[in-house]
Design an enzyme around this catalytic site. Structure first.
Site, PDB file in Angstrom:
ATOM      1  N   HIS A 120      57.193 -40.446 -39.483  1.00 18.64           N
ATOM      2  CA  HIS A 120      57.952 -39.862 -38.377  1.00 18.64           C
ATOM      3  C   HIS A 120      59.163 -40.752 -38.079  1.00 18.64           C
ATOM      4  O   HIS A 120      59.103 -41.616 -37.199  1.00 18.64           O
ATOM      5  CB  HIS A 120      57.077 -39.742 -37.136  1.00 18.64           C
ATOM      6  N   HIS A 356      62.241 -35.098 -36.605  1.00 13.30           N
ATOM      7  CA  HIS A 356      61.023 -35.670 -36.027  1.00 13.30           C
ATOM      8  C   HIS A 356      60.134 -36.305 -37.092  1.00 13.30           C
ATOM      9  O   HIS A 356      59.653 -37.429 -36.936  1.00 13.30           O
ATOM     10  CB  HIS A 356      60.243 -34.592 -35.274  1.00 13.30           C
ATOM     11  N   GLU A 505      41.000 -38.020 -13.241  1.00 10.39           N
ATOM     12  CA  GLU A 505      40.041 -38.499 -14.233  1.00 10.39           C
ATOM     13  C   GLU A 505      40.714 -38.974 -15.517  1.00 10.39           C
ATOM     14  O   GLU A 505      40.340 -40.007 -16.089  1.00 10.39           O
ATOM     15  CB  GLU A 505      39.021 -37.401 -14.589  1.00 10.39           C
ATOM     16  N   HIS A 568      29.776 -26.929 -12.092  1.00 10.96           N
ATOM     17  CA  HIS A 568      29.570 -28.374 -11.989  1.00 10.96           C
ATOM     18  C   HIS A 568      28.370 -28.861 -12.800  1.00 10.96           C
ATOM     19  O   HIS A 568      28.083 -30.055 -12.803  1.00 10.96           O
ATOM     20  CB  HIS A 568      29.367 -28.773 -10.523  1.00 10.96           C
TER      21      HIS A 568
END
Length: 761
Positions: A120, A356, A505, A568
């Site tokens: 790359h 790229h 999280e 949950h």
């Protein structure tokens, strides 16, 4: 046993010099970068010989060295520039030398990707100025000791641009990247893989690749520095004082994890963190205009960052230097430097997404070399003076390390108690006898959820492990992952050991990886509900890949959480986590197994762990369980077989182990030979010698039943073709936990029924 009483063997004196007022603080200054001393907050000043030498001045006074550069620059620069007017102008001369250094970086990138026929190059070519300047002029490191504690940290969040870092590491003198390594880019077994891996290449701090991940890693590194500096630095000596740099790209800016982490970095005011944004307006599919039109600088400013925009499309390094000057002078905010660049600089693909990844054709290579006057050089050529230029920074890093070692020796004398604690951290954070702090439970102790037993383990460990630090994603009151009397990590109290992540999280996982890989002996934990492990799965995977020993505390581990319902209730999460290579997944059945899980998790400082814990209350000690046996992964809890083989083996984890034990007792009363096995950690059990595994699960016993309130995936390996698996193949249901367990067959009666059915076959 308190930390303060654990005075470890002192480090031997290396340099007995007592720090003076002049050299007791680390200052990011030079006569080129006239930066503010961040620790002592002195005004801008010139660098002394003890810190960083004036850039260029010493070498340019060497007439032979300067003559070599003159010859090189006259060949490389246009005729109108190659004149006497800059030969006696050291500042201008320095600019031309740096420009040629950037050219060399780009040519090595070109040669590497074309030689490998893969890679790359786009971002690497566009950011060559930034990479060169950081390694040549800005960062403090010692390539002869890549793990020197007080080095600056660099993270390449845009990991696909790793060629830029590999080239810079090579030029900077890191033995981990030689020319042969650049020639072996992306090859099997090479030290230059397709994305940077910290376990393979010295000089790579963290493993990156999935876009955005490096940003929270950098935040974790900066958090670790701020925390340790607050705990150990003194008015007369600073032994923790380094900066964190991170390069991110457009893809990183789009990924939500970078926003989560950036929000926290600003909230914590981590002013030694500098985030450099490669704004080249391209991603794989095309221009960012396809899907991204926000003002990224405005977003970071709104979060609370200092923001600077620099246009490097014309290669003016002075602009980037000034941006760094501003960042170093900032004492209240992290700094976001938006750098406008051209992807695939010099090539026919420049400015487009085609640059790229991929190689360059022959005509493109020819014109790229013509643009920088490189036509007469063989592939992988390095201007000899570039190595010497980079050696200045390496030599300086070695001097800085020696000064730091001297300060550390003085610190041991002046502050012996703090020095003992710091020494413990530098040696991994595990002090002698720490395991004895873990609580033990008996069958007469009150019942609690394993999350409750976990809380007691954590807080006992916090008393003896100086590096234990971590937090929860806004669930500390529920998952019980909080260190009492240790304070919160906040701008007003960097000493705090409880990290308030908020509902983030994914960033929590990435930041924890940075803390674990900082090298300061910190032992991070990250807590949430098991169901939300999905939000942080990529970070957990990278923990395992990069050997980051994060302890993930995952509570509410099954349909047993009840009333919150199927949104949950984790069903497939354990199976997915167990599939991650190297990750240790524990599901303890009681207090003693919980303590055993912590013992293994903390002891293994290069392996991450997940400890899955219950919400519902369980026995403190299921008779027959063992804290020490947890390290085997699976073991016999009870058995009435004597010298004979069991007729049936009941295998379980977590809260369901007591169901198996109760069922076994009923069957034994009927004269059956029944063995109960706790398979608390599959991976550890699988690693045991074959003789041990045969002893626990003898191949001659085909009648086996596994019981776990989660996905049945994977259990067939342990019960065999003729065994049965009791699991959950739906998403759970809302209701009291006993009702949910009954609905899916997790009762003593049903376990006994299935066992009898097997026995009757």
């Amino acid at each position: 046993m308190a930390i303060s009483s654990l005075l470890l063997r002192p480090c031997p004196p290396i340099l007995p010099t007592k720090p003076t007022a002049e050299n007791s603080h680390r200052c990011y200054t030079s006569n080129r970068l006239g930066l503010r001393c961040l620790t002592c907050k002195n005004s801008l000043r010139k660098e002394t010989a003890e810190t960083s030498p004036p850039i260029g001045a010493t070498l340019f006074s060497d007439s032979e060295y300067k003559h070599s550069w003159l010859e090189e620059l006259k060949r490389a620069c246009p005729p109108e520039i190659s004149s006497q007017q800059w030969e006696n102008d050291d500042e201008k001369f320095r600019e031309l030398v740096d420009k040629r250094g950037v050219d060399n970086v780009r040519m090595l990138i070109l040669d590497s990707v074309n030689h490998a026929k893969a890679g790359h190059p786009g971002m690497a070519l566009g950011m060559a100025e930034v990479g060169y300047f950081l390694y040549r002029h800005a960062m403090r490191y010692n390539p002869r000791n890549p793990k020197w504690f007080n080095r600056d940290r660099f993270v390449l969040s845009a990991g696909h641009g790793c060629l830029l870092q590999y080239v810079c590491l090579h030029l900077a003198g890191f033995q981990s990247v030689q020319i042969e390594d650049l020639k072996r880019l992306t090859k099997l077994g090479s030290r230059t893989p397709g994305h940077p891996e910290n376990t393979i290449t010295d000089g790579i701090e963290v493993t990156t690749g999935p876009l955005g991940q490096g940003v929270p890693n950098a935040v974790g590194l900066a958090l670790a520095e701020a925390h340790l500096a607050a705990r150990f630095n003194k008015p007369d000596v600073a032994i923790v004082d380094h900066r964190t740099y991170c390069i991110m790209g457009d893809g990183c800016a789009m990924e939500g994890i970078s926003h989560e982490a950036a929000s926290l970095a600003a909230h914590w005011k981590l002013n030694k963190l500098t985030l450099i944004y490669d704004d080249n307006h391209n991603t794989i599919d095309g221009s960012t205009d396809l899907a991204f039109s926000e003002d990224t600088s405005a977003r970071f400013q709104a979060l609370g960052w200092k923001t600077i925009t620099v246009d490097l499309r014309n290669g003016e390094l002075k602009l980037f230097e000034n941006a760094l000057l501003s960042a170093y002078g900032e004492t209240e905010k992290p700094t976001f430097i938006r750098v406008k660049t051209t992807i695939g600089k010099l090539s026919k693909k420049e400015g487009t997404s085609k640059a790229h990844h991929g190689t360059f054709d022959e005509d493109d290579v020819k014109q790229m070399k013509q643009k920088v006057k490189w036509e007469n050089h063989q592939p992988f050529h390095v201007i000899p003076m570039i190595y010497r230029e980079m050696q200045i920074q390496a030599d300086q890093g070695e001097k800085l390390e020696a000064m730091w070692t001297s300060k550390l020796h003085y610190y041991q004398t002046a502050y012996p108690e703090e020095a003992a604690e710091f020494n413990a951290l530098l040696h991994g954070g595990l002090v002698p006898g720490w395991e004895s702090s873990l609580p033990q439970w008996s069958i007469t102790d009150p019942v609690d959820a394993t999350r409750g037993y976990s809380e007691k383990c954590l807080n006992q460990l916090a008393k003896v492990l100086p590096g234990l630090i971590g937090g929860s994603a806004d669930l500390a009151s529920s998952n019980k992952a909080y260190l009492h009397d240790c304070g919160d990590f906040q701008r007003q109290n960097y000493k705090g050991r409880n990290i308030r992540y908020g509902v983030r999280e994914h960033a929590m996982g990435g930041i924890s990886n940075g803390i674990a890989l900082h090298g300061g002996g910190l032992i991070p934990f990250a807590a949430t509900f098991l169901i939300f492990s999905d939000y942080m799965k990529n970070s957990i995977r990278l923990s395992a890949l990069s050997h980051a020993a994060v302890t993930y505390i995952m509570t509410h581990d099954s349909i047993g959480l009840g009333e919150d319902g199927p949104t949950h209730q984790p069903v497939e999460q354990l199976a997915g986590l167990r599939a991650i290579p190297r990750l240790l997944v524990f599901r303890p059945a009681d207090g003693n197994e919980t303590a055993g899980a912590y013992k293994v998790a903390v002891a293994n400082r290069d392996v991450p762990s997940v400890i899955a814990l219950s919400r519902q209350k369980l026995a403190a000690n299921v008779e027959g369980t063992s804290s020490d046996a947890v390290e085997r992964g699976g073991y016999i809890v009870s058995d009435n077989c004597g010298e004979e083989l069991p007729e049936i083996i009941l295998i379980s984890t977590g809260s369901e182990l007591c169901l198996c034990e109760a069922s076994a007792n009923l069957l034994r009363k009927e004269g059956r030979r029944v063995r109960v096995v706790s398979l608390v950690c599959w991976r550890l059990f699988d690693r045991q010698p074959q003789e041990y595994k045969e002893d626990v699960l003898p191949s001659g016993v085909s009648k086996r039943l596994s019981v776990e309130a989660g996905s049945p995936l994977g259990w067939r390996e342990y019960v065999g073709e003729k065994g049965s698996v009791l699991g959950v193949e739906e998403f759970g249901a809302s209701g009291a936990y006993l009702d949910a367990f009954k609905k899916y067959g997790f009762t003593e009666e049903n376990v006994t029924r299935i066992a009898k059915s097997l026995l009757s076959c």
